[in-house]
Structure formats: C-alpha cells, structure tokens
Design a protein around this motif. Structure first.
Motif, PDB file in Angstrom:
ATOM      1  N   ASN A  28      -3.064  -2.904  10.534  1.00 52.57           N
ATOM      2  CA  ASN A  28      -1.790  -2.958   9.815  1.00 52.57           C
ATOM      3  C   ASN A  28      -1.312  -4.404   9.658  1.00 52.57           C
ATOM      4  N   GLY A  29      -1.384  -5.178  10.732  1.00 49.24           N
ATOM      5  CA  GLY A  29      -0.908  -6.561  10.686  1.00 49.24           C
ATOM      6  C   GLY A  29      -1.723  -7.433   9.750  1.00 49.24           C
ATOM      7  N   VAL A  30      -3.054  -7.305   9.835  1.00 51.20           N
ATOM      8  CA  VAL A  30      -3.929  -8.115   8.980  1.00 51.20           C
ATOM      9  C   VAL A  30      -3.704  -7.782   7.505  1.00 51.20           C
ATOM     10  N   LEU A  31      -3.638  -6.497   7.204  1.00 45.19           N
ATOM     11  CA  LEU A  31      -3.489  -6.107   5.802  1.00 45.19           C
ATOM     12  C   LEU A  31      -2.118  -6.476   5.240  1.00 45.19           C
ATOM     13  N   ARG A  32      -1.073  -6.348   6.027  1.00 43.43           N
ATOM     14  CA  ARG A  32       0.259  -6.725   5.545  1.00 43.43           C
ATOM     15  C   ARG A  32       0.340  -8.237   5.315  1.00 43.43           C
ATOM     16  N   HIS A  33      -0.316  -8.995   6.184  1.00 40.62           N
ATOM     17  CA  HIS A  33      -0.365 -10.449   5.967  1.00 40.62           C
ATOM     18  C   HIS A  33      -1.121 -10.760   4.673  1.00 40.62           C
ATOM     19  N   LEU A  34      -2.213 -10.038   4.442  1.00 46.39           N
ATOM     20  CA  LEU A  34      -2.983 -10.241   3.220  1.00 46.39           C
ATOM     21  C   LEU A  34      -2.143  -9.935   1.983  1.00 46.39           C
ATOM     22  N   VAL A  35      -1.342  -8.866   2.048  1.00 47.03           N
ATOM     23  CA  VAL A  35      -0.485  -8.503   0.910  1.00 47.03           C
ATOM     24  C   VAL A  35       0.515  -9.616   0.615  1.00 47.03           C
ATOM     25  N   ARG A  36       1.107 -10.193   1.672  1.00 44.85           N
ATOM     26  CA  ARG A  36       2.091 -11.275   1.466  1.00 44.85           C
ATOM     27  C   ARG A  36       1.451 -12.497   0.833  1.00 44.85           C
ATOM     28  N   GLU A  37       0.189 -12.758   1.176  1.00 42.44           N
ATOM     29  CA  GLU A  37      -0.477 -13.970   0.692  1.00 42.44           C
ATOM     30  C   GLU A  37      -1.316 -13.727  -0.559  1.00 42.44           C
ATOM     31  N   LEU A  38      -1.322 -12.497  -1.047  1.00 41.32           N
ATOM     32  CA  LEU A  38      -2.271 -12.126  -2.092  1.00 41.32           C
ATOM     33  C   LEU A  38      -2.149 -12.987  -3.344  1.00 41.32           C
ATOM     34  N   ASP A  39      -0.919 -13.264  -3.758  1.00 43.77           N
ATOM     35  CA  ASP A  39      -0.727 -14.020  -4.997  1.00 43.77           C
ATOM     36  C   ASP A  39      -1.258 -15.450  -4.905  1.00 43.77           C
ATOM     37  N   SER A  40      -1.393 -15.960  -3.692  1.00 41.29           N
ATOM     38  CA  SER A  40      -1.870 -17.337  -3.530  1.00 41.29           C
ATOM     39  C   SER A  40      -3.384 -17.406  -3.336  1.00 41.29           C
ATOM     40  N   ILE A  41      -4.036 -16.250  -3.287  1.00 41.89           N
ATOM     41  CA  ILE A  41      -5.490 -16.217  -3.101  1.00 41.89           C
ATOM     42  C   ILE A  41      -6.150 -16.069  -4.464  1.00 41.89           C
ATOM     43  N   ALA A  42      -6.864 -17.087  -4.887  1.00 40.84           N
ATOM     44  CA  ALA A  42      -7.523 -17.065  -6.196  1.00 40.84           C
ATOM     45  C   ALA A  42      -8.979 -16.639  -6.030  1.00 40.84           C
TER      46      ALA A  42
END
Length: 360
Positions: A28-42
């Motif tokens: 849960n923690g890893v995926l929620r962090h990924l969601v928050r950073e998703l727009d900055s991951i190209a």
C-alpha cells in the motif's frame, strides 16, 4: 482507465489473498507513493527507445514488444499497443431470423442515437456507447447478439447460404455457431463440436435465446475425434469452420491479462494443434465445399504459416480467389485473399482468416 485508488486497493487485496498479509501495508505504501510521483515519472520515449516505450509505457511483455517492432515498425507497434489498451467498441449482430438490420436500427435509435451499420460485417451494428444486455428487451427477445465486427466478418468469409449444412469444430461458447445457424435458417442445420462440455452448454443456451432449433452440439476433441460424428452425420458438410484455439493476442483489449499468460513459445506450440484441427476438418467438407480457418491473433506461426503447411499437405485444396469473396470484406482482405483485421485499423479485434475451396 482504472482509477489509481482502485488499482492500489486491488493490489493490497491481492497481497492479502495470496497469503502475504504482513506485506499488505508495504504494498500500500509503495503504490501510494508511486501514485503521488506518477506525473513526474517520464517513461522512455518511442523515438529514443522503442522497445522500452512499448514495455514500460504501453504494458507489453518484452517478447511481444520485440515481435511487433520487427513486424510493424515503431509507430505501427505503438499504435497497435495503444489500441490494445483501449476500450473496444460495442458491436451487435442482427438475428436475421427475427428481423432486418434496418428494423433493429429503428428499435435502438432512441437509446443509442449513434447506432449505425458496421463498415465491414454485413449484419453488424455499432452502437457508439456501451450496452447492458439484460436491460434491453430486444436482447432478451433474441433480436441480436453482442459480437465484435471482426468476429462477424469471419462468418461473412464462410458465407453460409439458406438450407446448407455446416460444421463448426471449435464452437464454444457458440457465438459463431449461432450466427451460422441464423444464416442457414430452418431448412439448414449446424453441428457444433467442442471438447469442453461445460462451455459447450452455452451454445444451446444461446440458441434458445435466439429462437433457433437447427443447431446440435457434440462434445468431442475435433483434433482427433471428429470420426465419432459419422454415426449421426453420415454425409459431409457444405461448409466447415475451424475457429481454432490460439494465442488470442488480437483480443488483448477484451482480455488484457492474456499478454502476461501467453508465453513466447505458444504461437509455435499452438500451430501444431491448429494444423491437426484443419486436417481433421477437411474430411468433413463435401467436394466443391468450403473450409474457413480463423484465429484471433496476427502471429505468423498461427496464421499464414499454418495455411501454407495445410496447402502443402493437401493437393485437393486451394485458397479461395479474392474476387470470389463478399465485396463487403474488401477493406480487410490483403492481396492474397486473407482476411486480416487490427484494433488500430478499422476498430475490429485482431483476426486472421483464410477460406479454402475443396476440389469437386
């Protein structure tokens, strides 16, 4: 697209279900962090790294991405992958035993203003938005079935005629078998075979909804057991359809998880059983009759390679001339006369089909 929160929740549930409850919080923690950073991951760009773009930006296994790059080039492979991640159109097949295509258009137009005839399938309609069959009186009354346009085009390639007797060797769940039964009408007949008894029961259920009484089902393995039909059906058939089990890579937008289940050696492995199905089916085509082979994929091992091997093994069989096929199919026919459809070209699922003529 699935909302990010729903995807995270589902993965956490999967972790718990698989027995990794202690890891659920970590997932849960890893995926929620990924969601928050998703727009900055190209993701890798198609121009700089086509293979990585297909894998990471468009969710293809590397072996499929590499195959499609070789066959279609970077832009073609990306367009195909994007289409396979999209939502398929809602297409219907009109039950010609219970009304015309025009009649059904009139009945549906109030709820579906964009309803229109399909561009290729002769009895198809496209709705323009999703449909819930259980809510439609016309569906319950058997006026139509839900069937992709490319799947319907296979029936147009077979071209059943009223009064004919036709065999469908890999029939479950019965979509094509019932489409054929509609075309041959009450004076014709369809024999549907499949080795999966539970799935075969769906064929009859659909026939009853459509008001068809000219279809009979037999549970048997068409790659080795078609001889068992002889007792009930001593005569050969006017036409035979082999809609063979395949890798299914042409229907990824309907079965997105299939890309992770299919293995790199599956196309070649499946081709062996596809050739056996064709060899068995040929004995049931009357002289002067027709045999259609179809698969919902576009991998050469399961498509033109199977056709080439079949033709090489049987000197009484030839490919139907392109000019002899229905004119409505022309947009999806290549120069050889093979029917080929792609999700990113024309909207239908990915299908390959070939029609053979048996010498008189």
């Amino acid at each position: 697209h699935i909302p990010a929160a729903a995807a995270v929740d589902q993965m956490v549930r999967c972790a718990r279900t698989s027995g990794a409850s202690r890891a659920a919080g970590f997932v849960n923690g890893v995926l929620r962090h990924l969601v928050r950073e998703l727009d900055s991951i190209a993701p890798p760009s198609l121009e700089a790294d086509p293979l990585s773009h297909l894998v990471h930006a468009l969710s293809l296994p590397e072996w499929i991405a590499a195959r499609w790059l070789r066959r279609f080039g970077a832009e073609g492979a990306a367009a195909l992958a994007e289409a396979c991640n999209g939502r398929p159109p809602t297409t219907l097949r009109v039950n010609c035993q219970r009304g015309s295509r025009g009649d059904l258009v009139d009945a549906l137009r109030v709820r579906f203003p964009a309803v229109a005839p399909c561009a290729v399938a002769s009895t198809g309609l496209t709705l323009g938005k999703p449909l819930h069959p259980g809510q439609e009186t016309s569906f319950r009354e058997g006026l139509f079935s839900i069937q992709d346009e490319a799947s319907q085009a296979v029936i147009d390639l077979l071209d059943p005629k009223p009064g004919e007797h036709i065999l469908d060797t890999c029939a479950a769940p019965g979509t094509k078998a019932n489409a054929i039964a509609e075309r041959v009408g009450p004076d014709g007949s369809v024999v549907a075979t499949d080795r999966h008894e539970r799935r075969l029961s769906l064929v009859g259920r659909e026939s009853r909804r459509l008001g068809l009484s000219n279809l009979r089902a037999h549970c048997l393995d068409a790659s080795v057991e078609l001889g068992q039909l002889r007792a009930d059906h001593p005569e050969a058939f006017d036409r035979v359809l082999v809609d063979a089990p395949c890798s299914g890579l042409g229907t990824l937008r309907r079965n997105p998880d299939a890309r992770w289940r299919v293995r790199p050696d599956d196309p070649e492995r499946l081709a062996e059983s596809q050739r056996k199905l064709l060899d068995q089916a040929l004995q049931w085509v009357r002289p002067g009759g027709a045999l259609v082979y179809s698969v919902c994929t576009f991998e050469p091992e399961e498509c033109e390679d199977v056709v080439a091997a079949f033709l090489a093994a049987h000197d009484n069989v030839s490919l139907a001339a392109r000019s002899a096929l229905l004119e409505t199919l022309v947009p999806w026919l290549d120069e050889t006369g093979y029917l080929r459809s792609f999700p990113h070209r024309g909207g239908g699922d990915g299908f390959f089909a070939a029609r053979f003529e048996v010498a008189s």
